[in-house]
Scaffold this motif. Structure first.
Motif, PDB file in Angstrom:
ATOM      1  N   SER A 117      -1.683  23.686 -26.610  1.00  0.00           N
ATOM      2  CA  SER A 117      -1.493  23.058 -25.306  1.00  0.00           C
ATOM      3  C   SER A 117      -2.048  23.900 -24.159  1.00  0.00           C
ATOM      4  CB  SER A 117      -0.005  22.776 -25.061  1.00  0.00           C
ATOM      5  OG  SER A 117       0.756  23.972 -25.164  1.00  0.00           O
ATOM      6  N   ASP A 118      -2.341  25.184 -24.437  1.00  0.00           N
ATOM      7  CA  ASP A 118      -2.912  26.063 -23.410  1.00  0.00           C
ATOM      8  C   ASP A 118      -4.429  25.932 -23.325  1.00  0.00           C
ATOM      9  OD1 ASP A 118      -0.408  27.088 -22.845  1.00  0.00           O
ATOM     10  OD2 ASP A 118      -0.630  28.809 -24.187  1.00  0.00           O
ATOM     11  N   ILE A 119      -5.007  25.161 -24.248  1.00  0.00           N
ATOM     12  CA  ILE A 119      -6.461  25.065 -24.376  1.00  0.00           C
ATOM     13  C   ILE A 119      -6.914  23.635 -24.140  1.00  0.00           C
ATOM     14  CG2 ILE A 119      -8.428  25.441 -25.926  1.00  0.00           C
ATOM     15  CD1 ILE A 119      -6.561  27.322 -27.551  1.00  0.00           C
ATOM     16  N   VAL A 120      -8.029  23.480 -23.445  1.00  0.00           N
ATOM     17  CA  VAL A 120      -8.676  22.177 -23.299  1.00  0.00           C
ATOM     18  C   VAL A 120     -10.086  22.302 -23.869  1.00  0.00           C
ATOM     19  CG1 VAL A 120      -9.544  20.431 -21.715  1.00  0.00           C
ATOM     20  CG2 VAL A 120      -7.350  21.535 -21.253  1.00  0.00           C
ATOM     21  N   VAL A 121     -10.439  21.403 -24.767  1.00  0.00           N
ATOM     22  CA  VAL A 121     -11.773  21.414 -25.357  1.00  0.00           C
ATOM     23  C   VAL A 121     -12.584  20.266 -24.769  1.00  0.00           C
ATOM     24  CG1 VAL A 121     -13.125  21.159 -27.466  1.00  0.00           C
ATOM     25  CG2 VAL A 121     -10.989  22.464 -27.505  1.00  0.00           C
ATOM     26  N   VAL A 122     -13.763  20.591 -24.274  1.00  0.00           N
ATOM     27  CA  VAL A 122     -14.665  19.565 -23.750  1.00  0.00           C
ATOM     28  C   VAL A 122     -15.846  19.452 -24.695  1.00  0.00           C
ATOM     29  CG1 VAL A 122     -16.103  18.831 -21.833  1.00  0.00           C
ATOM     30  CG2 VAL A 122     -13.973  20.067 -21.380  1.00  0.00           C
ATOM     31  N   GLY A 125      -8.418  28.662 -15.581  1.00  0.00           N
ATOM     32  CA  GLY A 125      -8.191  30.099 -15.560  1.00  0.00           C
ATOM     33  C   GLY A 125      -9.291  30.835 -16.294  1.00  0.00           C
ATOM     34  N   ALA A 126      -9.786  30.219 -17.339  1.00  0.00           N
ATOM     35  CA  ALA A 126     -10.906  30.789 -18.102  1.00  0.00           C
ATOM     36  C   ALA A 126     -11.732  29.654 -18.685  1.00  0.00           C
ATOM     37  CB  ALA A 126     -10.395  31.696 -19.220  1.00  0.00           C
ATOM     38  N   ILE A 127     -13.030  29.812 -18.657  1.00  0.00           N
ATOM     39  CA  ILE A 127     -13.947  28.836 -19.252  1.00  0.00           C
ATOM     40  C   ILE A 127     -14.825  29.576 -20.248  1.00  0.00           C
ATOM     41  CG2 ILE A 127     -15.868  27.252 -18.852  1.00  0.00           C
ATOM     42  CD1 ILE A 127     -14.797  26.781 -16.041  1.00  0.00           C
ATOM     43  N   VAL A 128     -14.867  29.085 -21.471  1.00  0.00           N
ATOM     44  CA  VAL A 128     -15.727  29.666 -22.504  1.00  0.00           C
ATOM     45  C   VAL A 128     -16.868  28.697 -22.770  1.00  0.00           C
ATOM     46  CG1 VAL A 128     -15.877  30.507 -24.865  1.00  0.00           C
ATOM     47  CG2 VAL A 128     -13.784  30.892 -23.540  1.00  0.00           C
ATOM     48  N   SER A 187     -17.619  22.932 -10.410  1.00  0.00           N
ATOM     49  CA  SER A 187     -16.435  22.702  -9.577  1.00  0.00           C
ATOM     50  C   SER A 187     -15.167  23.267 -10.199  1.00  0.00           C
ATOM     51  CB  SER A 187     -16.249  21.197  -9.328  1.00  0.00           C
ATOM     52  OG  SER A 187     -15.996  20.517 -10.547  1.00  0.00           O
ATOM     53  N   ALA A 188     -15.160  23.429 -11.535  1.00  0.00           N
ATOM     54  CA  ALA A 188     -13.966  23.947 -12.219  1.00  0.00           C
ATOM     55  C   ALA A 188     -13.899  25.465 -12.206  1.00  0.00           C
ATOM     56  CB  ALA A 188     -13.936  23.440 -13.658  1.00  0.00           C
ATOM     57  N   ALA A 189     -15.018  26.114 -11.863  1.00  0.00           N
ATOM     58  CA  ALA A 189     -15.083  27.573 -11.876  1.00  0.00           C
ATOM     59  C   ALA A 189     -14.842  28.130 -10.480  1.00  0.00           C
ATOM     60  CB  ALA A 189     -16.443  28.028 -12.411  1.00  0.00           C
ATOM     61  N   GLY A 190     -13.566  28.341 -10.145  1.00  0.00           N
ATOM     62  CA  GLY A 190     -13.212  28.871  -8.840  1.00  0.00           C
ATOM     63  C   GLY A 190     -13.089  30.381  -8.849  1.00  0.00           C
ATOM     64  N   GLY A 246     -14.906  33.648 -10.364  1.00  0.00           N
ATOM     65  CA  GLY A 246     -14.354  34.967 -10.077  1.00  0.00           C
ATOM     66  C   GLY A 246     -15.018  36.081 -10.854  1.00  0.00           C
ATOM     67  N   ALA A 247     -15.256  35.870 -12.126  1.00  0.00           N
ATOM     68  CA  ALA A 247     -15.895  36.883 -12.975  1.00  0.00           C
ATOM     69  C   ALA A 247     -16.716  36.186 -14.041  1.00  0.00           C
ATOM     70  CB  ALA A 247     -14.850  37.782 -13.627  1.00  0.00           C
ATOM     71  N   ILE A 248     -17.836  36.787 -14.384  1.00  0.00           N
ATOM     72  CA  ILE A 248     -18.701  36.219 -15.423  1.00  0.00           C
ATOM     73  C   ILE A 248     -18.955  37.279 -16.485  1.00  0.00           C
ATOM     74  CG2 ILE A 248     -20.972  35.266 -15.946  1.00  0.00           C
ATOM     75  CD1 ILE A 248     -20.996  33.999 -13.206  1.00  0.00           C
ATOM     76  N   VAL A 249     -18.758  36.884 -17.724  1.00  0.00           N
ATOM     77  CA  VAL A 249     -18.930  37.777 -18.866  1.00  0.00           C
ATOM     78  C   VAL A 249     -19.841  37.102 -19.888  1.00  0.00           C
ATOM     79  CG1 VAL A 249     -17.745  38.871 -20.825  1.00  0.00           C
ATOM     80  CG2 VAL A 249     -16.671  38.858 -18.560  1.00  0.00           C
ATOM     81  N   ARG A 250     -20.789  37.855 -20.407  1.00  0.00           N
ATOM     82  CA  ARG A 250     -21.578  37.385 -21.553  1.00  0.00           C
ATOM     83  C   ARG A 250     -21.023  38.030 -22.810  1.00  0.00           C
ATOM     84  NH1 ARG A 250     -27.809  38.324 -21.572  1.00  0.00           N
ATOM     85  NH2 ARG A 250     -27.524  37.268 -23.576  1.00  0.00           N
ATOM     86  N   ALA A 251     -20.835  37.237 -23.849  1.00  0.00           N
ATOM     87  CA  ALA A 251     -20.274  37.763 -25.087  1.00  0.00           C
ATOM     88  C   ALA A 251     -21.049  37.242 -26.284  1.00  0.00           C
ATOM     89  CB  ALA A 251     -18.801  37.370 -25.217  1.00  0.00           C
ATOM     90  N   MET A 252     -21.042  38.020 -27.354  1.00  0.00           N
ATOM     91  CA  MET A 252     -21.639  37.584 -28.610  1.00  0.00           C
ATOM     92  C   MET A 252     -20.619  37.804 -29.726  1.00  0.00           C
ATOM     93  SD  MET A 252     -23.849  36.169 -30.433  1.00  0.00           S
ATOM     94  CE  MET A 252     -24.894  35.767 -29.014  1.00  0.00           C
TER      95      MET A 252
END
Length: 257
Positions: free
Chosen positions: A17-22, A52-55, A72-75, A100-106
């Protein structure tokens, strides 16, 4: 890879319930998982939501459309984590100026069972609290390391990002070797799979280096010495370096496509 991360987060105890998948075209496995874990599954981004976080777990070829959709969702309180190969921090920041912050991950595929390897790099201006939150999210799926040089993320992509496929292919090769030398296919595959699984677990649990573990198995003049000698004479190291280089080069190409 997005599904692998999702499985890893659920395995670590995060609530669905803490996660939304698009996903505009979710597969059967994702649909089933979302239903069982009560994860909201949407075809498009809700423009009223401030995440709060977008992956970002999409192919870099469709990054322009996806970045426009989530803008618009990335405040300013949003941490954006991108696992798109080749898409640079500067490109992400330009597309998402208010994040707010951008991270690249692998990450890699074993994240789905909590044994992944994720390497990440962030903008120099990122707040410590945001970096800690990003680390906690990514570390929940396995091992984690920060990288100081974004340019080296292409090497990471070629090594640990693509690496599981190299290991799976090694199992295929060992299986075929067993079959070619007389073993029944199901026996050969079981031996190859179990050997790699066991060696990986031993490597995971041991504090010894890979070379020290190899030396433990290799008695001078014994059967292992004969076999490993063929691999070394066959320039396996050169092949491994060439494979990582090829994947690295492709990652670099994606950044300019």
């Amino acid at each position: 890879m997005g599904l692998a991360l999702l499985k890893g987060w659920l395995k670590s105890g995060r609530e669905g319930s803490d996660i939304v998948v698009v996903d505009p075209s979710p597969g059967d496995e994702l649909r089933t998982l979302a239903s069982v874990q009560e994860i909201p599954l949407m075809a498009t981004v809700d423009q009223k939501v401030r995440a709060g976080a977008i992956v970002l777990a999409v192919k870099p070829q469709i990054s322009t459309a996806v970045l426009g959709a989530i803008k618009s969702a990335a405040g300013k309180q949003t941490i954006v984590i991108s696992i798109m190969a080749g898409t640079k921090l500067a490109t992400l920041r330009t597309a998402l100026p208010h994040a707010g912050a951008i991270v690249r991950a692998m990450p890699n595929l074993p994240a789905s069972v909590g044994r992944g390897m994720t390497v990440a790099v962030s903008e120099g201006s990122a707040r410590d609290s945001d970096l800690a939150a990003a680390r906690a999210l990514l570390e929940a799926t396995g091992a984690f390391e920060w990288l100081g040089d974004e340019g080296l993320l292409d090497v990471v992509t070629g090594l640990s990002g693509s690496g599981p496929a190299y290991v799976f292919y090694l199992v295929e090769c060992l299986t075929k070797a067993g079959i070619d030398l007389g073993l029944q296919p199901h026996i050969a595959e079981k031996l190859a799979r179990s050997t790699v699984e066991g060696a990986g677990e031993l490597l995971y649990q041991s504090e010894r280096t890979p070379k020290e573990l190899r030396d433990q198995v290799t008695s001078p003049g014994g059967t292992t010495a004969a076999g490993i000698g063929v691999l070394m004479d066959g320039r396996l190291q050169e092949i491994a370096t060439a494979a990582v280089q090829a994947a690295k080069t492709r990652s670099q190409q994606l950044s300019s496509d």
